[in-house]
Design a protein around this motif. Structure first.
Motif, short mmCIF file in Angstrom:
data_model
loop_
_atom_site.label_atom_id
_atom_site.label_comp_id
_atom_site.label_asym_id
_atom_site.label_seq_id
_atom_site.Cartn_x
_atom_site.Cartn_y
_atom_site.Cartn_z
N THR A 64 0.84 -1.20 0.00
CA THR A 64 0.00 0.00 0.00
C THR A 64 0.88 1.25 0.00
OG1 THR A 64 -0.11 0.00 2.39
CG2 THR A 64 -1.87 -1.16 1.24
N LEU A 88 0.42 -6.18 2.27
CA LEU A 88 -0.91 -6.72 2.60
C LEU A 88 -0.84 -8.24 2.77
CD1 LEU A 88 -3.48 -4.85 0.33
CD2 LEU A 88 -3.01 -4.53 2.77
N LEU A 144 -7.20 -9.04 -1.38
CA LEU A 144 -7.76 -7.72 -1.67
C LEU A 144 -8.56 -7.82 -2.95
CD1 LEU A 144 -7.90 -4.62 -1.15
CD2 LEU A 144 -5.89 -4.42 -2.61
#
Ligand SMILES: Cc1cc2nc3c(=O)[nH]c(=O)nc-3n(C[C@H](O)[C@H](O)[C@H](O)COP(=O)(O)OP(=O)(O)OC[C@H]3O[C@@H](n4cnc5c(N)ncnc54)[C@H](O)[C@@H]3O)c2cc1C
Length: 411
Positions: free
Chosen positions: A361, A367, A371
């Motif tokens: 990000t 992450l 997503l």
């Protein structure tokens, strides 16, 4: 058999799936089999499927040791492990429930091992705690200050799974176009148009499972503004053939909780060999597997992303250690010899690397979770890190549920 409606200049489908890795194939396979009235098209830019992450990984069926209890990742992993064993047994694909040992070699790791053990219990697993003596009785080549055994873990031939799913997809009426790279996506109120090299395709809905190219495909539709894919190489060695009987279980170190990587482990593969790895070093080309592969476009995009610098600063010491281990085999060996003391550099032979598509990000967070981003007619799988190969069947099922309106969101 369904076939696409030919409108002269373009072909029209109900759904188009971009990406012939295990996530895209599992989604296409389940979508096509959900109704014999729909027409599904799978587009893949390479000349064969499972060419990237799906064909360059450890081949481990993860049991769900590490993930936040109650999270989608934990649930998909547990369901995915069972679904993978079932699918492989029904279709004669190589797989084996080997069990896995997580081994601590220091006091701090022993503390983390106990936390991980509790997490296993919270995730519905049935791990067995072992002392140093019990560990050596079970695996004479392995030593540590403590360990636990997870019986549910195993190994599988993920590309083999893809080929069988793809064949079943075709038999159910699905269409596959290889050597077809998607270069543009235009969404209208009543349809979505996919521009590819070669061809133009129309559909009512689109699912994108593009792995290392996920952010680029998302940006074609104005999505993906808050993350970029950063490639992390996972370099492996293979033990020389005389050592193929060294271990019976998969053997993992205790991972650093700050990182989404599991550490250099010993993995029995379905072909009988044992791999050592993977590490996690910076890649300079998203789909370049050679040590010296470099892409100006990929590197410039990465260096221009603020999250890359923040993540590199945050994990600076770890990054330097990984680079040293990558450059010097003797250092790499230290990562394993701490729990498998008999292994020396002479025991390690070359083995192809893999490259992780890691979403980072803007604020530098790597992450850990899946997503998903959406527009009215499209769904993009933007981050599908390990254990997404294990979880591919429930992920595909969940995407089908979203498309049929049973779920409004994935997370
Ligand atoms: C080193 C390593 C070890 C791992 N070990 C494990 C493990 O042991 N167990 C586990 O469960 N998971 C593991 N993983 C994770 C797992 O491999 C991935 O999560 C999973 O394979 C992701 O599948 P995918 O379909 O999303 O991506 P991919 O397999 O990368 O497929 C994406 C596809 O999209 C295609 N594509 C991209 N752009 C376009 C375009 N413009 N047009 C058409 N096609 C396009 C690509 O060519 C590719 O075939 C590992 C990953 C790595 C890298």
């Amino acid at each position: 058999m369904n076939s696409a409606i030919n409108h002269g200049r373009f072909l029209k489908f109900d759904f188009i799936i971009i990406g012939g890795g295990i996530v895209g194939i599992s989604t296409a396979w389940q979508l096509q089999r959900s109704s014999d009235r729909i027409r599904v098209l799978l587009l893949e830019k390479e000349s064969f499927v499972a060419r990237h992450q799906t064909g360059h990984n450890s081949g481990v069926i993860h049991a769900g040791v590490y993930y936040e209890p109650g999270s989608l990742k934990a649930r998909f992993c547990r369901e995915g492990a069972q679904a993978t064993y079932d699918f492989c047994r029904e279709n004669g694909i190589a797989c084996e429930q080997t069990g896995k040992l997580v081994v601590a070699t220091s006091d701090i790791e022993l503390e983390r091992l106990h936390l991980l053990y509790r997490r296993c219990l919270e995730n519905g697993l049935d791990p067995e705690m072992l002392g140093p003596v019990e560990l050596q009785e079970l695996e004479p080549a392995i030593s540590g200050t403590g360990a636990f055994l997870v019986r549910e873990s195993g190994i599988v031939d993920f590309p083999g799974m893809c080929h069988v799913m793809l064949e079943q997809f075709r038999q159910a009426g699905g269409t596959v176009r290889l050597n077809t790279e998607v270069t543009g996506i235009t969404e209208h109120d009543d349809k979505i148009i996919i521009h590819a090299k070669p061809g133009t395709f129309h559909a009512s809905g689109l699912v994108v499972c593009a792995g290392l190219m996920a952010d680029r495909l998302a940006r074609l539709q104005g999505l993906g503004q808050d993350f970029r894919i950063v490639p992390y190489r996972g370099e492996y060695y293979r033990l020389r053939p005389g050592l193929n009987g060294l271990i019976r279980h998969l053997v993992y170190p205790v991972p650093d909780p700050a990182l989404p990587f599991l550490g250099v482990h010993l993995t029995r593969m379905t072909d009988g060999t044992i791999t050592v790895g993977p590490n996690a070093v910076q890649g300079w080309k998203r789909e370049g597997y050679g040590v010296l592969n470099f892409s100006l476009r990929d590197t410039a995009g990465m260096l221009g992303w603020p999250g890359f610098w923040k993540a590199s600063a945050r994990h600076f010491r770890h990054g330097i250690r990984e680079i040293r281990n990558s450059l010097w085999k003797a250092r790499y060996v230290n990562e394993i010899s701490k729990y498998c003391p008999s292994i020396t550099a002479d025991d390690l032979e070359p083995h192809p690397a893999g490259i992780r598509a890691q979403a980072v990000t803007r604020d530098g967070t790597l992450l850990h979770d899946f997503l998903i981003e959406r527009t009215p007619r499209s769904l993009h799988v933007c981050n599908a890190p390990s254990p997404a190969a294990t979880s591919a069947i429930p992920i595909g099922r969940h995407i089908c549920d979203i498309l049929s309106g049973n779920h409004s969101t994935l997370g």
